[in-house]
Write a protein that holds these residues in place. Sequence first.
Motif, mmCIF file in Angstrom:
data_model
loop_
_atom_site.group_PDB
_atom_site.id
_atom_site.type_symbol
_atom_site.label_atom_id
_atom_site.label_comp_id
_atom_site.label_asym_id
_atom_site.label_seq_id
_atom_site.Cartn_x
_atom_site.Cartn_y
_atom_site.Cartn_z
ATOM 1 N N ARG A 33 -6.545 -5.026 -17.097
ATOM 2 C CA ARG A 33 -5.531 -4.312 -16.427
ATOM 3 C C ARG A 33 -5.769 -4.511 -14.918
ATOM 4 N NH1 ARG A 33 -1.739 -2.336 -19.203
ATOM 5 N NH2 ARG A 33 -0.052 -1.269 -17.969
ATOM 6 N N THR A 34 -4.562 -4.917 -14.389
ATOM 7 C CA THR A 34 -4.535 -5.122 -12.801
ATOM 8 C C THR A 34 -3.587 -4.328 -12.098
ATOM 9 O OG1 THR A 34 -5.164 -7.489 -13.082
ATOM 10 C CG2 THR A 34 -4.228 -6.832 -10.943
ATOM 11 N N TYR A 35 -3.892 -3.664 -11.271
ATOM 12 C CA TYR A 35 -3.065 -2.833 -10.514
ATOM 13 C C TYR A 35 -2.522 -3.433 -9.164
ATOM 14 C CZ TYR A 35 -5.014 0.356 -13.428
ATOM 15 O OH TYR A 35 -5.736 0.913 -14.759
ATOM 16 N N VAL A 36 -1.007 -3.068 -8.970
ATOM 17 C CA VAL A 36 -0.245 -3.369 -7.969
ATOM 18 C C VAL A 36 0.566 -2.584 -7.296
ATOM 19 C CG1 VAL A 36 1.559 -5.223 -7.504
ATOM 20 C CG2 VAL A 36 0.158 -5.373 -9.392
ATOM 21 N N ILE A 37 0.610 -2.641 -5.849
ATOM 22 C CA ILE A 37 1.537 -1.905 -4.984
ATOM 23 C C ILE A 37 2.469 -2.602 -4.263
ATOM 24 C CG2 ILE A 37 0.152 0.295 -5.114
ATOM 25 C CD1 ILE A 37 -0.743 -0.618 -2.129
ATOM 26 N N ALA A 38 3.601 -2.340 -3.912
ATOM 27 C CA ALA A 38 4.495 -3.099 -3.065
ATOM 28 C C ALA A 38 4.855 -2.019 -1.752
ATOM 29 C CB ALA A 38 5.949 -3.369 -3.833
ATOM 30 N N LEU A 39 4.764 -2.997 -0.669
ATOM 31 C CA LEU A 39 4.606 -2.326 0.800
ATOM 32 C C LEU A 39 5.911 -2.837 1.527
ATOM 33 C CD1 LEU A 39 0.935 -3.142 1.400
ATOM 34 C CD2 LEU A 39 1.891 -0.800 0.609
ATOM 35 N N GLU A 40 6.669 -1.919 2.170
ATOM 36 C CA GLU A 40 7.654 -2.235 3.266
ATOM 37 C C GLU A 40 6.653 -2.301 4.564
ATOM 38 O OE1 GLU A 40 10.187 0.843 3.154
ATOM 39 O OE2 GLU A 40 11.722 -0.237 1.928
ATOM 40 N N ASN A 41 7.249 -2.792 5.573
ATOM 41 C CA ASN A 41 6.330 -3.202 6.952
ATOM 42 C C ASN A 41 5.309 -3.782 7.082
ATOM 43 O OD1 ASN A 41 8.781 -1.623 7.736
ATOM 44 N ND2 ASN A 41 7.883 0.468 7.287
ATOM 45 N N ALA A 42 5.038 -4.660 6.210
ATOM 46 C CA ALA A 42 3.918 -5.485 5.799
ATOM 47 C C ALA A 42 4.065 -6.932 6.107
ATOM 48 C CB ALA A 42 3.057 -5.237 4.652
ATOM 49 N N GLY A 43 3.394 -7.728 6.420
ATOM 50 C CA GLY A 43 3.376 -8.961 6.898
ATOM 51 C C GLY A 43 3.955 -9.810 5.824
ATOM 52 N N ASP A 44 4.468 -10.970 6.452
ATOM 53 C CA ASP A 44 4.766 -12.372 5.464
ATOM 54 C C ASP A 44 3.539 -13.234 5.397
ATOM 55 O OD1 ASP A 44 5.808 -14.404 4.343
ATOM 56 O OD2 ASP A 44 7.620 -14.649 5.897
ATOM 57 N N VAL A 45 3.258 -13.462 4.079
ATOM 58 C CA VAL A 45 2.019 -14.108 3.945
ATOM 59 C C VAL A 45 2.395 -15.660 3.697
ATOM 60 C CG1 VAL A 45 0.491 -12.203 3.236
ATOM 61 C CG2 VAL A 45 1.862 -13.583 1.514
ATOM 62 N N ASP A 46 3.525 -15.990 3.433
ATOM 63 C CA ASP A 46 3.842 -17.420 3.382
ATOM 64 C C ASP A 46 3.366 -18.247 2.040
ATOM 65 O OD1 ASP A 46 5.627 -19.673 3.802
ATOM 66 O OD2 ASP A 46 4.334 -20.076 5.458
ATOM 67 N N GLY A 47 3.406 -17.534 1.169
ATOM 68 C CA GLY A 47 2.512 -18.035 0.036
ATOM 69 C C GLY A 47 2.057 -17.163 -1.029
ATOM 70 N N MET A 48 1.352 -17.571 -2.070
ATOM 71 C CA MET A 48 0.984 -16.769 -2.992
ATOM 72 C C MET A 48 -0.660 -16.926 -3.052
ATOM 73 S SD MET A 48 3.592 -17.992 -6.018
ATOM 74 C CE MET A 48 3.146 -19.551 -5.920
ATOM 75 N N TYR A 49 -1.346 -15.844 -3.095
ATOM 76 C CA TYR A 49 -2.846 -15.877 -2.802
ATOM 77 C C TYR A 49 -3.772 -15.048 -3.807
ATOM 78 C CZ TYR A 49 -1.496 -17.470 1.806
ATOM 79 O OH TYR A 49 -0.821 -17.788 3.036
ATOM 80 N N ILE A 50 -4.741 -15.649 -4.195
ATOM 81 C CA ILE A 50 -5.576 -14.828 -5.075
ATOM 82 C C ILE A 50 -7.071 -15.136 -4.418
ATOM 83 C CG2 ILE A 50 -4.441 -14.722 -7.380
ATOM 84 C CD1 ILE A 50 -6.328 -17.068 -8.160
ATOM 85 N N ASP A 51 -7.868 -14.051 -4.731
ATOM 86 C CA ASP A 51 -9.334 -14.133 -4.124
ATOM 87 C C ASP A 51 -10.023 -14.704 -5.306
ATOM 88 O OD1 ASP A 51 -11.651 -13.783 -2.778
ATOM 89 O OD2 ASP A 51 -11.264 -12.015 -2.089
ATOM 90 N N LEU A 52 -10.855 -15.727 -4.816
ATOM 91 C CA LEU A 52 -11.932 -16.342 -5.666
ATOM 92 C C LEU A 52 -13.003 -15.279 -6.083
ATOM 93 C CD1 LEU A 52 -13.277 -18.695 -6.792
ATOM 94 C CD2 LEU A 52 -14.490 -19.133 -4.890
#
Length: 483
Positions: free
Chosen positions: A233-252
């Motif tokens: 199970r993975t947890y997610v939050i959505a934020l306003e006033n955060a940056g544009d990361v210009d892509g889709m990212y996952i950590d190794l």
Amino acid sequence: MESVWNHSCKFDNRNSLSGNLETNVLIIGAGIAGLLTGYLLKEKGIDSIIIDAEKICSGNTENTTAKITSQHNIIYEKIIREFGLEKAKQYAYANELAIKKYREIIEKNNIDCDLEEKDAYIYTLYEDDRIQKELEAALEVGIKAEIVHKTSLPFGIRDALKYKDQAQFNPLKFLNFISKDLEIYENTRALEVEDNLVKTDKGEIRANHIVVATHYPIINVPGFYFTRMHQDRTYVIALENAGDVDGMYIDLDKNGYSFRNYKNLLILGGASKRTGENKEGGAYDNLRKKAKEFYPNSKEVFNWSAQDCITPDGVPYIGQYSSNTPNLYVETGFNKWGMTSSMVAAMIISDMIVGKENEFNEIFSPHRFDFTASINQLTKDGIETIKNFSMQKIYIPKEHIDHVKSGEAEIVEYDGKKVGVYKDLEGKYHIVSTKCAHLGCQLQWNKDELIWECPCHGSRYDYDGNWIESPSIYSLSNADGEK
């Protein structure tokens, strides 16, 4: 708890089944895999019926991060090593074709689902030779990739493996469109499959072909999928006033974070845990802490979580449910990459039903599995299952029910039975059996979501014992032994 997708899109209600029916193809599960399978069958001139125990897309489909990508973490080097280059090419080609198929459907029908072309990245903060090995593997199977050293993330990285020409979208807007002309029955729970007959709680359906697209298969035998998968199970939050990361990212790093934007929001994910192993909670708090560190002026507007079936070798199970059930099919084990894997499943199963061969179904075959493939992970999953069966038999806590604090839950001995006790903030007790209705494993409490979860196979129940998620199809016994 509500995802940004669920907030932005609502489906029209569908009727429940009322009486018995016959059909050519019955699809069990109205999530993305089931709906895509029905849609592609309709493209081929084959009508189907789709049933779901709840509402359309009310399960994990509404809780995805919705990345349409063939970048599935570190996968290609592993497939080459375990299955050979040709099968790795099959996997890559199928997922690249899935991305192309999404674009084709969206463009052909002019679907407004916020489709965006984005690059996908696996990043690492430290030196790690797996990035270079995966680059070489990706290039070998025909994927356009390169290593970069700078990104738009709110921190510096060491390396990032960049996959070009990937995509992201709003999955519910897409599925709302493609499901409009499909015959779907909601609140119709499949209880039993006997040959070509599916018994539900609302009637029986006879079909020439049956597709099990229930996220985690609800049929234990044949197939024995409960011995070859676990759930995270993975947890997610959505934020306003955060940056544009210009892509889709996952950590190794498996303990790292994922990033993508949707309109004016930044979607931050992570804190992944095996289902049933979140007794202490804190997953959302961890994400909120990181959000303030990365984006001090950000504001949380949504939070949600998603569950994923994990196979030992990292490859989904798509095809015949078992070798002796030629007209029963399965779509499962998507390993956190449900968008492309669902499309791959729909392409393979719809082709199988019309008798068409394709060039990539071999790697996904459920029959590829044997006990020598990825034996370490299989052993780990088996130990976890055995451990939790044992816990049900020998671990008997001594606490009394009065010791349970408001807003908390405990496993206690009550009336000669082992039960789960949740005390709500108003002081009311909610008492259920801790024996999972699937195969009897002892349930564990998820403090973040106030839910009982099975650490063996991932079934979930609310604090009153009501069924939430498969593979179980029943609710829990309560303290009086009722169902």
